[in-house]
Motif scaffolding. Sequence first.
Motif, PDB file in Angstrom:
ATOM      1  N   ASN A  80       1.112  -1.089   0.029  1.00 47.21           N
ATOM      2  CA  ASN A  80       0.000  -0.077  -0.256  1.00 47.21           C
ATOM      3  C   ASN A  80       0.833   1.151   0.070  1.00 47.21           C
ATOM      4  OD1 ASN A  80      -1.340   2.589   1.741  1.00 47.21           O
ATOM      5  ND2 ASN A  80      -2.690   0.978   1.426  1.00 47.21           N
ATOM      6  N   VAL A  82       0.419   4.059   1.373  1.00 45.46           N
ATOM      7  CA  VAL A  82       0.612   4.816   2.459  1.00 45.46           C
ATOM      8  C   VAL A  82       1.530   4.612   3.366  1.00 45.46           C
ATOM      9  CG1 VAL A  82      -0.099   5.915   4.086  1.00 45.46           C
ATOM     10  CG2 VAL A  82      -1.022   6.368   1.214  1.00 45.46           C
ATOM     11  N   ALA A  90       5.680   4.473   0.316  1.00 42.50           N
ATOM     12  CA  ALA A  90       4.738   4.622   1.786  1.00 42.50           C
ATOM     13  C   ALA A  90       5.611   5.269   2.638  1.00 42.50           C
ATOM     14  CB  ALA A  90       4.264   3.781   2.302  1.00 42.50           C
ATOM     15  N   ASP A 129      -6.990   9.378   2.327  1.00 46.59           N
ATOM     16  CA  ASP A 129      -7.732   9.063   1.615  1.00 46.59           C
ATOM     17  C   ASP A 129      -7.780   7.149   2.509  1.00 46.59           C
ATOM     18  OD1 ASP A 129      -9.713   8.389   0.283  1.00 46.59           O
ATOM     19  OD2 ASP A 129      -8.545   7.468  -1.198  1.00 46.59           O
ATOM     20  N   GLN A 130      -6.592   7.632   3.189  1.00 39.02           N
ATOM     21  CA  GLN A 130      -5.877   6.122   3.719  1.00 39.02           C
ATOM     22  C   GLN A 130      -6.001   5.951   4.646  1.00 39.02           C
ATOM     23  OE1 GLN A 130      -4.100   3.222   2.459  1.00 39.02           O
ATOM     24  NE2 GLN A 130      -4.404   2.341   4.350  1.00 39.02           N
ATOM     25  N   ALA A 134      -9.215   3.530   6.505  1.00 39.89           N
ATOM     26  CA  ALA A 134      -8.907   3.047   7.714  1.00 39.89           C
ATOM     27  C   ALA A 134      -9.819   2.710   8.759  1.00 39.89           C
ATOM     28  CB  ALA A 134      -7.200   2.981   8.088  1.00 39.89           C
TER      29      ALA A 134
END
Length: 237
Positions: A80, A82, A90, A129-130, A134
Amino acid sequence: MSTDSGGAPYDAALMSAVADLGDALRGLVDASVRTAVPAADLQEVAAAVRTATGRLTAAVRPPGQLPALDDPVRFRRVYNPVAGVGSAFAPPLRLREEPGGVVGEVSFGLAYEGPPGFLHGGMSGLVMDQVLGAATIRAGLWGMTARLELDYRRPVPLDTPVVCRGRVTEAGGRKSVVTGTIALAEAPDRPLVEARAVFVLPREDLRAEYFARVTDASGRHAPPSRPTDATAPGAGE
Ligand SMILES: CC(C)(COP(=O)(O)OP(=O)(O)OC[C@H]1O[C@@H](n2cnc3c(N)ncnc32)[C@H](O)[C@@H]1OP(=O)(O)O)[C@@H](O)C(=O)NCCC(=O)NCCSC(=O)Cc1ccccc1
């Protein structure tokens, strides 16, 4: 094999190697934007990096197949951009649960610079956004980002510890509203960036269309979904 917070088992030695490579690559990316070595040195390093790339591409997974370490339902995603421990791109931001939402501390390096000395505004959007996504996952409300709004109150300084937070503020049916902030770790109650998003679980037909070809490493269909979804891998087994 190891597990994390109820997720699918994974190969601990492979996880350790993926995290180690991710750490080395992040060091490389950071050094590459800070370095002041002469052109000849840059060219030598470029050749060495290409050699390393050749070793990695000796065996690659097919498109649509998730990495062996991933668990799409528990949202363990090692690459991912981020949060992924194996991602060169990331920071990585490690999020944990806190009462009512998720939180994580991070320091953004020079690779994420927008205005001199400060974080690129698009990076704040990516990170939030992440973080907000989450928060929906921790609440069992996985969805896709339908809307993302940011207010940039003050610039986010680089090489400085910051804290990112997210929490679900409204949830009903397929839609969740989530809010969050980026703030200095030393002043967590004074947001530099405020974010608000709407996450929507796509209609079933759309989900089937979007994720028709996603498989896990064993080739089993493995679409992302809410943990309570009866179609989630492992549900009812
Ligand atoms: C799926 C959906 C978002 C919604 O389609 P459908 O299922 O057909 O939904 P439908 O039209 O039936 O509405 C249902 C309800 O939702 C509401 N609502 C809908 N839109 C909006 C809006 N804009 N703003 C406000 N509300 C909106 C609508 O009013 C209705 O509410 P109601 O029930 O009346 O109260 C579709 O537009 C789409 O695919 N967009 C692209 C998504 C995409 O690519 N995102 C980026 C990649 S994901 C990502 O990066 C996250 C991530 C991070 C990290 C890691 C992993 C992931």
